[in-house]
Design an enzyme around this catalytic site. Structure first.
Site, PDB file in Angstrom:
ATOM      1  CG  HIS A   1       4.977   6.241   4.281  1.00 44.94           C
ATOM      2  ND1 HIS A   1       5.199   6.407   5.623  1.00 44.94           N
ATOM      3  CD2 HIS A   1       3.740   6.758   4.045  1.00 44.94           C
ATOM      4  CE1 HIS A   1       4.136   6.980   6.173  1.00 44.94           C
ATOM      5  NE2 HIS A   1       3.238   7.205   5.223  1.00 44.94           N
TER       6      HIS A   1
ATOM      7  CG  HIS B   1      -0.474  -0.372   2.477  1.00 45.93           C
ATOM      8  ND1 HIS B   1       0.130   0.533   3.295  1.00 45.93           N
ATOM      9  CD2 HIS B   1      -0.415  -1.552   3.124  1.00 45.93           C
ATOM     10  CE1 HIS B   1       0.521  -0.090   4.398  1.00 45.93           C
ATOM     11  NE2 HIS B   1       0.215  -1.356   4.321  1.00 45.93           N
TER      12      HIS B   1
ATOM     13  CB  THR C   1      -3.379   8.384   7.140  1.00 46.47           C
ATOM     14  OG1 THR C   1      -2.222   7.828   6.486  1.00 46.47           O
ATOM     15  CG2 THR C   1      -3.062   9.783   7.641  1.00 46.47           C
ATOM     16  CB  THR C   2      -2.716   2.941   7.183  1.00 47.10           C
ATOM     17  OG1 THR C   2      -1.596   2.847   8.064  1.00 47.10           O
ATOM     18  CG2 THR C   2      -2.323   3.662   5.910  1.00 47.10           C
TER      19      THR C   2
ATOM     20  CG  HIS D   1       2.925  10.954   5.439  1.00 42.73           C
ATOM     21  ND1 HIS D   1       1.791  10.180   5.368  1.00 42.73           N
ATOM     22  CD2 HIS D   1       2.524  12.241   5.225  1.00 42.73           C
ATOM     23  CE1 HIS D   1       0.754  10.967   5.110  1.00 42.73           C
ATOM     24  NE2 HIS D   1       1.165  12.214   5.013  1.00 42.73           N
TER      25      HIS D   1
ATOM     26  CG  HIS E   1       0.051   8.651   1.512  1.00 40.56           C
ATOM     27  ND1 HIS E   1      -0.741   7.627   1.962  1.00 40.56           N
ATOM     28  CD2 HIS E   1       0.913   8.934   2.518  1.00 40.56           C
ATOM     29  CE1 HIS E   1      -0.383   7.296   3.188  1.00 40.56           C
ATOM     30  NE2 HIS E   1       0.622   8.076   3.561  1.00 40.56           N
TER      31      HIS E   1
HETATM   32  S1  B30 Z   1       1.039   7.672   8.296  1.00 39.11           S
HETATM   33  O1  B30 Z   1       2.223   8.492   8.198  1.00 39.11           O
HETATM   34  O2  B30 Z   1      -0.008   8.228   9.124  1.00 39.11           O
HETATM   35  N1  B30 Z   1       0.453   7.451   6.852  1.00 39.11           N
HETATM   36  C1  B30 Z   1       2.238   3.747  10.132  1.00 39.11           C
HETATM   37  C2  B30 Z   1       3.099   4.832  10.170  1.00 39.11           C
HETATM   38  C3  B30 Z   1       2.728   6.035   9.588  1.00 39.11           C
HETATM   39  C4  B30 Z   1       1.509   6.158   8.964  1.00 39.11           C
HETATM   40  C5  B30 Z   1       0.648   5.081   8.911  1.00 39.11           C
HETATM   41  C6  B30 Z   1       1.015   3.866   9.500  1.00 39.11           C
HETATM   42  C7  B30 Z   1       2.624   2.479  10.783  1.00 39.11           C
HETATM   43  O3  B30 Z   1       3.653   2.391  11.428  1.00 39.11           O
HETATM   44  N2  B30 Z   1       1.812   1.438  10.623  1.00 39.11           N
HETATM   45  C8  B30 Z   1       1.996   0.141  11.256  1.00 39.11           C
HETATM   46  C9  B30 Z   1       2.963  -0.673  10.506  1.00 39.11           C
HETATM   47  N3  B30 Z   1       2.355  -1.355   9.390  1.00 39.11           N
HETATM   48  C10 B30 Z   1       3.429  -2.012   8.678  1.00 39.11           C
HETATM   49  C11 B30 Z   1       3.694  -1.321   7.415  1.00 39.11           C
HETATM   50  O4  B30 Z   1       4.254  -0.218   7.404  1.00 39.11           O
HETATM   51  O5  B30 Z   1       3.296  -1.900   6.301  1.00 39.11           O
HETATM   52  C12 B30 Z   1       1.324  -2.276   9.776  1.00 39.11           C
HETATM   53  C13 B30 Z   1       0.141  -2.177   8.869  1.00 39.11           C
HETATM   54  O6  B30 Z   1       0.022  -1.211   8.017  1.00 39.11           O
HETATM   55  O7  B30 Z   1      -0.757  -2.998   8.877  1.00 39.11           O
HETATM   56 CU1  B30 Z   1       1.139  -1.804   6.255  1.00 39.11          CU
HETATM   57 ZN    ZN Z   2       1.512   8.190   5.330  1.00 39.95          ZN
END
Ligand code: B30
Ligand code: ZN
Length: 261
Positions: free
Chosen positions: A97, A69, A208-209, A124, A99
């Site tokens: 990463h 994603h 945001t995920t 981000h 978007h």
């Molecule tokens: S964000 O910057 O708000 N878009 C995470 C960090 C930053 C944002 C969103 C999510 C995060 O650390 N998520 C948990 C880790 N993920 C693993 C991954 O990065 O691959 C678990 C998940 O989301 O299920 Cu997919």
């Molecule tokens: Zn993000």
């Protein structure tokens, strides 16, 4: 890992159903992203300049991965740091990463919008409160500080060296879950270019995920990074998925602050 969530209709849970995922906080009242209404942002003189430590260090980027994603660049731990900027704690940079939208010429794929304007992409930079393990940071209301940079497209080919280098790796991680080590010299400073880092918005929000943890102090910079349009297109075309941004969330009782009057 088999994500059961996605941004379109090709999975069990699309964004309108994320709040029903197990352990989800996606239905809360401090969710991200939001639309930033410029006129409603309140000037806060505490929003001073950040200190960026080792943002020019090109040895800190370890690898790039296609998560299915996003494209995520993982950094060496406790090397790159941020402080100041009105933050109540020091933070260590974990990863950055992106978007993005689709391959159309006028595509828009940023998560935050400013007076309803959606930019082509958003970068981000994810920072964790120093000393906290990730699991604890995600339960702390200021456990993470994420910096959002809008990406605008340009026809220019000057000053694109670092973006050319970064995007040259995308063809190597076309398969979901694949990873490539970064062997070139490329720094976050180079990627950010001449964006004015003293002009930004600040609000309290979430990842945001899923699970959308309400643990993020958000900084959204006003000036966009300019990236060549052909390089921007490489994100959707190389990864094979597009429009990886969450729709706008309600502000509820929150205030957005601005660093400049
Ligand atoms: S964000 O910057 O708000 N878009 C995470 C960090 C930053 C944002 C969103 C999510 C995060 O650390 N998520 C948990 C880790 N993920 C693993 C991954 O990065 O691959 C678990 C998940 O989301 O299920 Cu997919
Ligand atoms: Zn993000």
């Amino acid at each position: 890992s088999g994500h059961s969530w996605c941004y379109d209709d090709h999975c069990e849970y699309n964004p309108s159903h994320w709040h029903m995922l197990p352990d989800s906080m996606c239905g809360g009242e401090r969710q991200s992203p939001i639309n930033i209404n410029i006129k409603k942002a309140i000037y806060n003189q505490n929003l001073n300049n950040f200190t960026f430590t080792n943002f020019s260090n090109s040895g800190s980027m370890k690898y790039l991965t296609n998560t299915g994603h996003t494209v995520k660049c993982v950094l060496e731990e406790n090397m790159v740091e941020i402080a100041g900027g009105g933050l109540n704690h020091k933070y260590s940079t974990m990863q950055f990463h992106f978007h993005w939208g689709n391959t159309d010429e006028h595509s828009s794929g940023s998560e935050h919008t400013v007076d309803s304007k959606r930019y082509p992409m958003e970068m981000h930079i994810v920072n964790i409160r120093k000393g906290l393990p990730v699991a604890e940071a995600k339960e702390d209301s200021e456990g993470l500080a994420v910096m959002g940079f809008f990406i605008e497209v340009t026809d220019e080919e000057e000053n694109q060296k670092s973006w050319e280098t970064l995007t040259s790796y995308l063809s190597k991680i076309k398969n979901k879950g694949s990873t490539v080590n970064i062997e070139d010299h490329i720094s976050i400073d180079d990627l950010l270019g001449d964006v004015d880092r003293s002009k930004y918005y600040r609000y309290k929000g979430s990842l945001t995920t899923p699970n959308c943890n309400e643990a993020v102090v958000w900084t959204v910079f006003k000036q966009p990074i300019k990236v060549n349009k052909n390089l921007v297109k490489l994100f959707p075309s190389s990864m094979g998925y597009d429009n990886v941004y969450r729709p706008e969330q309600k502000l509820h009782s929150r205030t957005v602050y601005t660093s400049t009057a």
